[in-house]
Design an enzyme around this catalytic site. Structure first.
Site, PDB file in Angstrom:
ATOM      1  N   GLU B 134       0.913  -1.738  -0.153  1.00  0.00           N
ATOM      2  CA  GLU B 134      -0.153  -0.095  -0.440  1.00  0.00           C
ATOM      3  C   GLU B 134       1.329   1.394  -0.130  1.00  0.00           C
ATOM      4  O   GLU B 134       0.915   2.110  -0.681  1.00  0.00           O
ATOM      5  CB  GLU B 134      -1.008   0.138   1.150  1.00  0.00           C
ATOM      6  CG  GLU B 134      -1.956  -1.616   1.178  1.00  0.00           C
ATOM      7  CD  GLU B 134      -2.850  -1.092   0.201  1.00  0.00           C
ATOM      8  OE1 GLU B 134      -3.269  -0.383  -0.758  1.00  0.00           O
ATOM      9  OE2 GLU B 134      -3.622  -1.843  -0.371  1.00  0.00           O
ATOM     10  N   HIS B 137       1.796   1.910  -3.454  1.00  0.00           N
ATOM     11  CA  HIS B 137       1.261   2.956  -3.982  1.00  0.00           C
ATOM     12  C   HIS B 137       1.176   4.486  -3.620  1.00  0.00           C
ATOM     13  O   HIS B 137       0.707   5.150  -5.040  1.00  0.00           O
ATOM     14  CB  HIS B 137      -1.076   2.705  -3.498  1.00  0.00           C
ATOM     15  CG  HIS B 137      -1.220   1.348  -4.021  1.00  0.00           C
ATOM     16  ND1 HIS B 137      -0.857   0.954  -5.425  1.00  0.00           N
ATOM     17  CD2 HIS B 137      -1.286  -0.235  -3.762  1.00  0.00           C
ATOM     18  CE1 HIS B 137      -1.111  -1.041  -5.810  1.00  0.00           C
ATOM     19  NE2 HIS B 137      -1.703  -1.027  -5.122  1.00  0.00           N
ATOM     20  N   HIS B 143      -0.173  -2.226  -9.981  1.00  0.00           N
ATOM     21  CA  HIS B 143       0.457  -3.528  -9.595  1.00  0.00           C
ATOM     22  C   HIS B 143       1.038  -4.220 -10.908  1.00  0.00           C
ATOM     23  O   HIS B 143       1.842  -3.783 -12.004  1.00  0.00           O
ATOM     24  CB  HIS B 143      -1.638  -3.990  -9.988  1.00  0.00           C
ATOM     25  CG  HIS B 143      -1.971  -3.929  -8.202  1.00  0.00           C
ATOM     26  ND1 HIS B 143      -3.440  -4.059  -8.648  1.00  0.00           N
ATOM     27  CD2 HIS B 143      -1.919  -3.717  -7.597  1.00  0.00           C
ATOM     28  CE1 HIS B 143      -3.650  -4.334  -7.101  1.00  0.00           C
ATOM     29  NE2 HIS B 143      -2.828  -2.993  -6.730  1.00  0.00           N
ATOM     30  N   CYS B 144       2.459  -4.901 -10.323  1.00  0.00           N
ATOM     31  CA  CYS B 144       2.494  -5.489 -10.955  1.00  0.00           C
ATOM     32  C   CYS B 144       3.262  -6.818 -11.426  1.00  0.00           C
ATOM     33  O   CYS B 144       2.141  -7.957 -10.618  1.00  0.00           O
ATOM     34  CB  CYS B 144       3.963  -5.513 -10.574  1.00  0.00           C
ATOM     35  SG  CYS B 144       5.516  -6.220 -10.865  1.00  0.00           S
ATOM     36  N   CYS B 149       6.861 -10.000  -7.223  1.00  0.00           N
ATOM     37  CA  CYS B 149       7.179  -8.926  -6.522  1.00  0.00           C
ATOM     38  C   CYS B 149       5.431  -8.381  -5.318  1.00  0.00           C
ATOM     39  O   CYS B 149       4.698  -8.252  -5.929  1.00  0.00           O
ATOM     40  CB  CYS B 149       6.814  -8.120  -7.743  1.00  0.00           C
ATOM     41  SG  CYS B 149       6.777  -6.069  -7.267  1.00  0.00           S
ATOM     42  N   CYS B 168      10.364  -5.424  -7.123  1.00  0.00           N
ATOM     43  CA  CYS B 168      10.726  -6.136  -8.424  1.00  0.00           C
ATOM     44  C   CYS B 168      12.162  -5.128  -8.487  1.00  0.00           C
ATOM     45  O   CYS B 168      12.264  -3.745  -8.432  1.00  0.00           O
ATOM     46  CB  CYS B 168      10.020  -7.045  -9.520  1.00  0.00           C
ATOM     47  SG  CYS B 168       9.297  -5.463 -10.045  1.00  0.00           S
ATOM     48  N   CYS B 171      10.031  -2.723 -10.294  1.00  0.00           N
ATOM     49  CA  CYS B 171       9.832  -1.835  -9.262  1.00  0.00           C
ATOM     50  C   CYS B 171       9.866  -0.513  -8.733  1.00  0.00           C
ATOM     51  O   CYS B 171      10.168   0.566  -8.511  1.00  0.00           O
ATOM     52  CB  CYS B 171       8.540  -2.348  -8.709  1.00  0.00           C
ATOM     53  SG  CYS B 171       6.631  -3.178  -9.082  1.00  0.00           S
TER      54      CYS B 171
END
Ligand SMILES: Nc1ncnc2c1ncn2[C@@H]1O[C@H](COP(=O)(O)OP(=O)(O)OP(=O)(O)O)[C@@H](O)[C@H]1O
Ligand SMILES: [Zn+2]
Ligand SMILES: [Zn+2]
Lengths: 450, 183
Positions: B134, B137, B143-144, B149, B168, B171
């Site tokens: 969160e 975000h 979202h990956c 991840c 990951c 990200c």
């Protein structure tokens, strides 16, 4: 990022718009919202959307009315109805009217993601290819040749470039890569499109048969020649002749063929009247002709005649990006042909396909999907349905007792139907009570859904 | 507050201190900001929805922002009530994309809603992953697709248990981009 996918949320309730679009944004989609059907139409004038979440009930133009208009104006957009518990009837009506699916408020968070994924797979929008989609549609005119990879895009461009000219073209590539489709595409794009496209698989005939197949023969030309027969050269008049596996033809046939190309005319076997050779030759080979030329198995002069331009079709393993698109294309076709409800390929199955090397290329993929549709159940192709899938230890031991096999089979069907007892029972061909008894007997438990 | 530019953790009601400690330790590894446990608030009754008998996550996010102390770069609420979004049956957590606040609930993560409450270790790991997710975000990460991840969207607890606590490679880059943009 994963998604160049554009989603519109149409709902008169602010809270629904906000929470749904918020979630979709977190999942990486480009989202716009509209508070009414009228606003939605305005937005659609400005840009295209791949998916629309549409509220059934809205003041002014309602969901169903909008859906009707969209069917005409945006046939490619998947519309997913948002429905409250009380108004499932409306959703079902919407499905009949072309909505892609519906969701009951409130949704299971997993559902939205899965649903959009399904739409993506279905529309062939897999990963960052939306931009290419228009181009692909364009390329679809190329005889349903599908491919979004750079390599295939190059092939498509070459096809368009060479189609106009009259030059002979040699199409190279491994077996099953789509050489014949490329040949057809060239034909369709060429000024000869209104003439016939005649294909000959040179490898399928003996030397003698191939001669009469190509040149035709007069009555009595040889023992079996009871009637006169037109050859493929004549059948191809005004059109295109496709010589598949041209690398295998005999030296004698090579010489005959060269003569036809030089003199632009030929004779039927046993015939005395020259016939004009008014066709373009496209040929294909899945073996390197260079080697054959060096070894004097293939004539260099013929090679130059046939190979004014080369188009190389790369093997599927070198353009794996094309796999999802091709797989879904074949899925739709076979589901329709075989009248089965498949509309989806599971992630696992797709992963298996992406990992596999496809020695038989697109033809092998096509066959794999056909088989999966034949043997599979439900709406989703599973990895186990793929012919090359390596069995992970499963519930059904090959040498298991009848009991074990039965238990394993019941487990499989239950999982496939997500423990929908009625469905499972009907798939198994037993009634629900019997199924309940079996479940009890084998001590099976529904996995708790998190 | 002694510090500036920190990430604050705000318990709503009773949250196990041991969990908060694990959180602080793990978040320090991933976020280049001090991690501060803030004073606990009362349970979020203001967010209760009678019809759904759950708590509206958005309302808690707004409350977090409203009552954030000065210098608090990010604020993550922790609660043990069942959270929902109007359109979804439930959520483990929710966040602003991007924004200041995130919230995570232990309600479903702890398994207390089912027959199988989970051991402390497991719960702590889940909470850490969801808080990192969160918070991700709030730094504009979406979202990956990489299931390992921490930013992959996990609906099943099973998936939460399987995914890593880390971003990951991809990200991580997006996260440093966000920091670089002063998010
Ligand atoms: N790009 C593609 N899009 C859609 N279908 C394809 C594509 N490529 C191949 N196919 C399908 O795969 C099958 C094999 O293609 P085709 O017969 O053209 O291959 P080929 O290279 O000529 O094979 P061979 O060398 O064995 O004759 C056909 O059914 C064809 O429709
Ligand atoms: Zn998330
Ligand atoms: Zn990631």
């Amino acid at each position: 990022m994963k998604k160049n996918i554009r989603v519109m949320v149409v709902d008169d309730e602010l809270i629904v718009r906000e929470s749904l679009s918020g979630w979709l944004k977190m999942d990486g989609y480009a989202v716009e919202t509209a508070a009414s059907a009228e606003d939605a139409l305005d937005l659609l004038k400005k840009q295209r959307f791949n998916v629309m979440f549409l509220d059934n009930k809205m003041p002014g133009m309602d969901g169903l009315e909008l859906l009707d208009r969209l069917k005409e104006e945006e046939p490619d957009m998947a519309v997913i109805m948002i429905t409250a518990y009380g108004s499932i009837d409306g959703a079902i009506k919407a499905m009949k009217n072309g909505a892609y699916d519906y969701l009951l408020k409130p949704f299971d968070p997993n559902e939205i993601g899965l649903l959009i994924q399904k739409v993506i797979d279905y529309q062939g929008l897999a990963e960052e290819n939306i931009i290419l989609k228009d181009q692909i549609r364009e390329k679809n005119r190329l005889e349903s040749l599908i491919g979004q990879s750079k390599a295939m895009q190059n092939v498509f461009n070459l096809i368009l470039d060479v189609a106009e000219a009259e030059s002979n073209i040699l199409i190279t590539g491994e077996t099953g890569t789509g050489k014949e489709l490329v040949a057809k595409a060239i034909h369709t794009q060429s000024p000869r499109a209104y003439g016939p496209f005649i294909a000959v698989n040179c490898g399928a005939f003996t030397e003698h048969l191939l001669e009469s197949e190509l040149f035709g023969h007069e009555k009595g030309a040889f023992t079996d020649a009871v009637f006169a027969k037109k050859g493929r050269f004549e059948l191809a008049q005004g059109g295109t002749l496709f010589l598949d596996e041209v690398g295998v033809i005999s030296m004698k046939m090579q010489i005959d063929l060269l003569r036809v190309l030089e003199e632009k005319s030929f004779y039927r076997v046993g015939g005395t009247q020259p016939i004009e050779a008014d066709f373009r030759i496209l040929s294909a080979t899945n073996r390197e002709l260079g080697q054959a030329i060096q070894e004097s198995i293939f004539r260099q002069d013929l090679y130059y005649r046939l190979n004014v331009i080369t188009i190389h079709v790369p093997p599927l393993r070198e353009r794996k990006e094309d796999i999802p698109l091709l797989a879904n294309h074949f899925l739709r076709r076979f589901a329709k042909d075989l009248n089965k409800p498949f509309d989806n390929i599971s992630r696992d199955a797709l992963d298996e396909m992406m990992l596999y090397d496809w020695p038989g290329n697109v033809r092998e993929l096509e066959n794999a999907i056909e088989r999966a549709v034949v043997v599979g159940r439900g709406r989703t192709i599973q990895a186990e349905n793929l012919p090359f899938y390596k069995e992970k230890p499963s519930y059904t031991p090959k040498d298991g007792t009848l009991k074990e096999v039965e238990k394993g089979h019941i487990i499989e069907v239950l999982e496939e139907t997500r423990w929908n007892i009625s469905k499972a029972a009907s798939t198994l061909g037993i009634d629900r009570v019997t199924l309940y008894n079996r479940i009890k007997k084998y001590g099976l438990k529904k996995p708790s859904d998190a | 507050m002694p510090e500036d530019n920190f990430i604050g953790l705000r318990p709503y009601g009773q949250i196990d201190l041991d969990i908060l400690e694990v959180l602080v330790k793990e978040l320090r590894q991933l976020f280049p900001f001090p991690i501060v446990i803030l004073e606990a608030c009362a349970p979020p009754d203001f967010a209760y929805d009678r019809g759904r008998q759950q708590y509206l996550a958005k309302a808690i996010l707004n409350d977090l922002v409203k009552n954030a102390p000065q210098g608090c770069k990010r604020i993550a609420g922790l609660t043990d009530v069942d959270l929902f979004l109007p359109i979804l049956t439930f959520v483990y957590g929710e966040a602003m994309l991007p924004g200041q606040a995130a919230v995570v609930s232990t309600y479903r993560l702890s398994g207390k809603n089912s027959e199988n409450p989970v051991p402390f270790e497991m719960l702590a790991k889940r909470v850490v992953k969801e808080v990192v997710h969160e918070l991700g975000h709030t730094f504009n990460l979406v979202h990956c697709d990489n299931k390992d991840c921490v930013m992959s969207f996990a609906h099943e607890l099973d998936h939460i248990d399987k995914k890593a606590v880390r971003f990951c490679r991809y990200c991580s880059v997006l996260f440093s981009d966000a920091l670089g943009q002063g998010l």
